[in-house]
Design a protein around this motif. Structure first.
Motif, PDB file in Angstrom:
ATOM      1  N   SER A 170       0.828  -1.207   0.000  1.00 17.15           N
ATOM      2  CA  SER A 170       0.000   0.000   0.000  1.00 17.15           C
ATOM      3  C   SER A 170       0.864   1.259   0.000  1.00 17.15           C
ATOM      4  O   SER A 170       0.580   2.224  -0.714  1.00 17.15           O
ATOM      5  CB  SER A 170      -0.921  -0.009   1.221  1.00 17.15           C
ATOM      6  N   HIS A 171       1.953   1.238   0.772  1.00 17.86           N
ATOM      7  CA  HIS A 171       2.865   2.387   0.824  1.00 17.86           C
ATOM      8  C   HIS A 171       3.572   2.593  -0.517  1.00 17.86           C
ATOM      9  O   HIS A 171       3.789   3.740  -0.945  1.00 17.86           O
ATOM     10  CB  HIS A 171       3.891   2.196   1.939  1.00 17.86           C
ATOM     11  N   LEU A 172       3.932   1.498  -1.174  1.00 15.61           N
ATOM     12  CA  LEU A 172       4.588   1.608  -2.477  1.00 15.61           C
ATOM     13  C   LEU A 172       3.630   2.235  -3.502  1.00 15.61           C
ATOM     14  O   LEU A 172       4.034   3.085  -4.304  1.00 15.61           O
ATOM     15  CB  LEU A 172       5.039   0.232  -2.956  1.00 15.61           C
ATOM     16  N   VAL A 173       2.388   1.824  -3.465  1.00 13.33           N
ATOM     17  CA  VAL A 173       1.389   2.407  -4.361  1.00 13.33           C
ATOM     18  C   VAL A 173       1.239   3.897  -4.080  1.00 13.33           C
ATOM     19  O   VAL A 173       1.181   4.722  -5.007  1.00 13.33           O
ATOM     20  CB  VAL A 173       0.031   1.687  -4.215  1.00 13.33           C
ATOM     21  N   GLU A 174       1.204   4.277  -2.810  1.00 19.70           N
ATOM     22  CA  GLU A 174       1.072   5.682  -2.429  1.00 19.70           C
ATOM     23  C   GLU A 174       2.275   6.497  -2.903  1.00 19.70           C
ATOM     24  O   GLU A 174       2.119   7.642  -3.342  1.00 19.70           O
ATOM     25  CB  GLU A 174       0.920   5.808  -0.918  1.00 19.70           C
ATOM     26  N   ASP A 175       3.478   5.908  -2.819  1.00 18.86           N
ATOM     27  CA  ASP A 175       4.684   6.617  -3.276  1.00 18.86           C
ATOM     28  C   ASP A 175       4.581   6.931  -4.775  1.00 18.86           C
ATOM     29  O   ASP A 175       4.927   8.035  -5.214  1.00 18.86           O
ATOM     30  CB  ASP A 175       5.931   5.769  -3.015  1.00 18.86           C
ATOM     31  N   VAL A 176       4.124   5.960  -5.547  1.00 22.55           N
ATOM     32  CA  VAL A 176       4.003   6.175  -6.985  1.00 22.55           C
ATOM     33  C   VAL A 176       2.879   7.159  -7.284  1.00 22.55           C
ATOM     34  O   VAL A 176       2.999   8.005  -8.180  1.00 22.55           O
ATOM     35  CB  VAL A 176       3.777   4.839  -7.717  1.00 22.55           C
ATOM     36  N   GLU A 177       1.784   7.082  -6.555  1.00 24.48           N
ATOM     37  CA  GLU A 177       0.689   8.031  -6.748  1.00 24.48           C
ATOM     38  C   GLU A 177       1.154   9.458  -6.516  1.00 24.48           C
ATOM     39  O   GLU A 177       0.711  10.384  -7.198  1.00 24.48           O
ATOM     40  CB  GLU A 177      -0.475   7.688  -5.814  1.00 24.48           C
ATOM     41  N   GLY A 178       2.075   9.648  -5.566  1.00 22.72           N
ATOM     42  CA  GLY A 178       2.621  10.984  -5.311  1.00 22.72           C
ATOM     43  C   GLY A 178       3.438  11.512  -6.470  1.00 22.72           C
ATOM     44  O   GLY A 178       3.556  12.733  -6.657  1.00 22.72           O
TER      45      GLY A 178
END
Length: 370
Positions: A170-178
């Motif tokens: 979930s954190h990796l997805v959030e990093d890319v979304e940023g």
């Protein structure tokens, strides 16, 4: 809606090439070629002056000699709609229809040339492997080219099965979304099937191009979307998660749920090519902040009243984002300036050539009257 428009829509939806994207717009664009007795087709593969073209009667091999200009951005490309000779050996492509979109990158050549990777694309799928450390700057670079092409980007984090902890994923997805404002980010597992139904629904009904580095899992993903092993797959190295180039040409493949997919070779270099609009789209929040700066030509360095630097100070904007934005801006300005200089040099050579021809003609004329 008129009876004629209903009839037209029905005829294109039942057309043998409808599965490959044929619609009323392409039919209208092709009408003048149809009047000449030429056949419509879509390029599914290009290889050394030859191309495979899917037509209403099946796939044929054709020669591109008549549509091979000096400009590398105007050569026939996978995804193009073309006008074919109805027969003959060899069979020739006589023209291609104006493109709706084109994915272009700069080559590693010192001549600052662009290279077209795919044409008439609706979705640009940027595949990023979770088997290696995330490179957000590279994701931003791919997205800049995708936005510039006119396609809608979509980031797919492949090999999600290698991330055991759901919170970490979930954190990796959030990093890319940023790093990808306005872009959908999906984590998928081609082997386990996780996320493939969502991805398949997202790309149904249009043309998608699959982009990414070698080893990103593009060919495995293509096989999973198509439902059969049509692309050969090589294992990646355990050391760095990289793989050999499984795909060596760009191939257009029909998806079972509708739409088509263009698989591309792994890209070692992703150089920008006149992508000012795309860079602005990727870093939309920075450009929006820049409008609030005291000076309209603010470089966001040490100027007073800089809204961008203020956003970094209060944690609204990451310093990494600003540095990436600056780097891509500089690169894009350099390639545009270099290209313009090349064009100017070519114009100067042309002027000199014409001037020399004019002088020679005048001397010849004088000699005849002497």
């Amino acid at each position: 809606m008129s009876t004629s428009s209903l009839s037209s829509g029905s005829s294109t939806s039942s057309h043998p090439l409808a599965a490959y994207g044929w619609d009323e717009g392409w039919e209208a664009a092709f009408s003048s070629h149809a009047d000449q007795g030429l056949l419509a087709g879509r390029v599914v593969r290009v290889d050394q002056g030859q191309c495979d073209v899917v037509t209403a009667g099946g796939t044929v091999r054709a020669d591109t000699a008549f549509v091979t200009p000096h400009d590398p951005l105007r050569v026939v490309c996978t995804g193009d709609w073309v006008a074919l000779e109805p027969g003959g050996t060899p069979r020739y492509v006589r023209a291609y229809l104006p493109r709706r979109s084109a994915f272009v990158r700069s080559t590693s050549s010192k001549r600052s040339e662009g290279q077209i990777l795919a044409a008439n694309v609706d979705h640009a799928i940027v595949a990023v492997s979770l088997a290696a450390e995330l490179d957000l700057a590279r994701v931003e670079r791919f997205l800049a080219l995708a936005w510039e092409s006119g396609a809608q980007p979509l980031v797919v984090l492949t090999k999600a099965d290698l991330v055991a902890d759901p919170l970490t994923l979930s954190h990796l997805v959030e990093d890319v979304e940023g790093a990808a404002p306005g872009v959908r980010v999906l984590a998928v597992s081609s082997l386990g099937g996780d996320g493939l139904d969502v991805l398949g629904a997202a790309v149904t009904g249009g043309t998608s191009v699959l982009l990414g580095q070698s080893g990103a899992g593009k060919s495995t993903l293509a096989n999973a979307l198509i439902g059969e092993e049509v692309m050969r797959v090589h294992a990646t190295r355990d050391v760095d998660g990289k793989g050999r180039h499984t795909t060596t040409t760009r191939n257009l493949l029909a998806l079972p749920g509708g739409g088509v997919l263009i698989d591309t070779p792994g890209l070692r270099g992703v150089g920008l090519w006149d992508a000012e609009t795309g860079v602005g789209q990727v870093f939309a929040e920075i450009e929006e902040l820049a409008r609030e700066c005291r000076f309209h030509d603010c470089a966001h360095g040490a100027e007073p009243g800089c809204a961008v630097l203020a956003a970094i100070d209060d944690g609204q904007l990451a310093q990494r984002r600003l540095e990436s934005y600056r780097k891509l801006q500089r690169e894009n300005q350099w390639i545009v300036a270099k290209t313009d200089a090349r064009v100017r040099a070519e114009l100067r050579r042309d002027w000199k050539r014409k001037g020399a021809q004019g002088r020679a003609a005048m001397e010849l004329k004088r000699g005849r009257h002497a």
